[in-house]
Design a protein around this motif. Structure first.
Motif, PDB file in Angstrom:
ATOM      1  N   CYS A  26       0.842  -1.195   0.000  1.00  0.00           N
ATOM      2  CA  CYS A  26       0.000   0.000   0.000  1.00  0.00           C
ATOM      3  C   CYS A  26       0.882   1.251   0.000  1.00  0.00           C
ATOM      4  O   CYS A  26       1.837   1.342   0.768  1.00  0.00           O
ATOM      5  CB  CYS A  26      -0.895  -0.031   1.235  1.00  0.00           C
ATOM      6  SG  CYS A  26      -1.845   1.466   1.495  1.00  0.00           S
ATOM      7  N   CYS A  29       0.333   2.911   3.753  1.00  0.00           N
ATOM      8  CA  CYS A  29       0.681   2.294   5.030  1.00  0.00           C
ATOM      9  C   CYS A  29       1.544   1.046   4.875  1.00  0.00           C
ATOM     10  O   CYS A  29       2.038   0.515   5.864  1.00  0.00           O
ATOM     11  CB  CYS A  29      -0.576   1.972   5.830  1.00  0.00           C
ATOM     12  SG  CYS A  29      -1.484   0.564   5.195  1.00  0.00           S
ATOM     13  N   CYS A  54      -4.065  -0.632   0.137  1.00  0.00           N
ATOM     14  CA  CYS A  54      -4.652  -1.773   0.826  1.00  0.00           C
ATOM     15  C   CYS A  54      -6.158  -1.530   0.977  1.00  0.00           C
ATOM     16  O   CYS A  54      -6.652  -0.440   0.702  1.00  0.00           O
ATOM     17  CB  CYS A  54      -3.992  -1.985   2.187  1.00  0.00           C
ATOM     18  SG  CYS A  54      -4.432  -0.740   3.402  1.00  0.00           S
ATOM     19  N   CYS A  57      -7.146   1.405   3.403  1.00  0.00           N
ATOM     20  CA  CYS A  57      -6.874   2.740   2.868  1.00  0.00           C
ATOM     21  C   CYS A  57      -7.763   3.030   1.665  1.00  0.00           C
ATOM     22  O   CYS A  57      -8.175   4.174   1.448  1.00  0.00           O
ATOM     23  CB  CYS A  57      -5.399   2.857   2.485  1.00  0.00           C
ATOM     24  SG  CYS A  57      -4.303   2.871   3.932  1.00  0.00           S
TER      25      CYS A  57
END
Ligand SMILES: [Zn+2]
Length: 100
Positions: A26, A29, A54, A57
C-alpha cells in the motif's frame, strides 16, 4: 539515495492487474495491496502514475471522497460499501476481488 531503482512504493505507469496489485505494498501504510488507483496531480508529465492501496486505505479514501462530494447524505451507502470491502478482507474464502 542516489540510484533510482524501480521502487515498488513509487508507483508505476501501467495499471496493476488484479493479481499484481496484491504483490505491491500500500502506498500509504505498506500493507498488502488491494486496489489500484491514481491521482491526477501525482502524474509525471502527462503520464498517469498508478499506485496500490490496501483495503483499509482504499475504503478510507473512498469514504473521504464520498463525504467531500455528498456531505452526510450517503452514510448508508458508505456503511454498506465499507462492510462489503472490509468484510471480504476478513473472510479467508471471500476475498475474490470482485468489483462492485
Ligand atoms: Zn494502506
Amino acid at each position: 539515495m542516489g540510484s533510482r531503482g524501480a521502487g515498488m512504493a513509487d508507483g508505476r505507469f501501467e495499471p496493476y492487474t488484479e493479481a499484481g496489485v496484491r504483490r505491491v505494498p500500500c502506498a500509504r501504510c505498506g500493507k498488502p495491496g488491494h486496489a489500484c488507483w491514481n491521482i491526477c496531480a501525482d502524474s509525471v508529465g502527462s503520464r498517469t502514475r498508478y499506485r496500490a492501496l490496501c483495503a483499509a486505505c482504499d475504503v478510507a479514501l473512498n469514504v473521504l471522497v464520498m463525504r467531500w462530494a455528498f456531505g452526510d447524505t450517503r452514510e448508508a451507502d458508505i456503511a454498506a460499501y465499507s462492510a462489503k470491502v472490509l468484510g471480504e478482507q476478513n473472510s479467508p474464502a471471500g476475498n475474490t476481488g470482485e468489483m462492485v
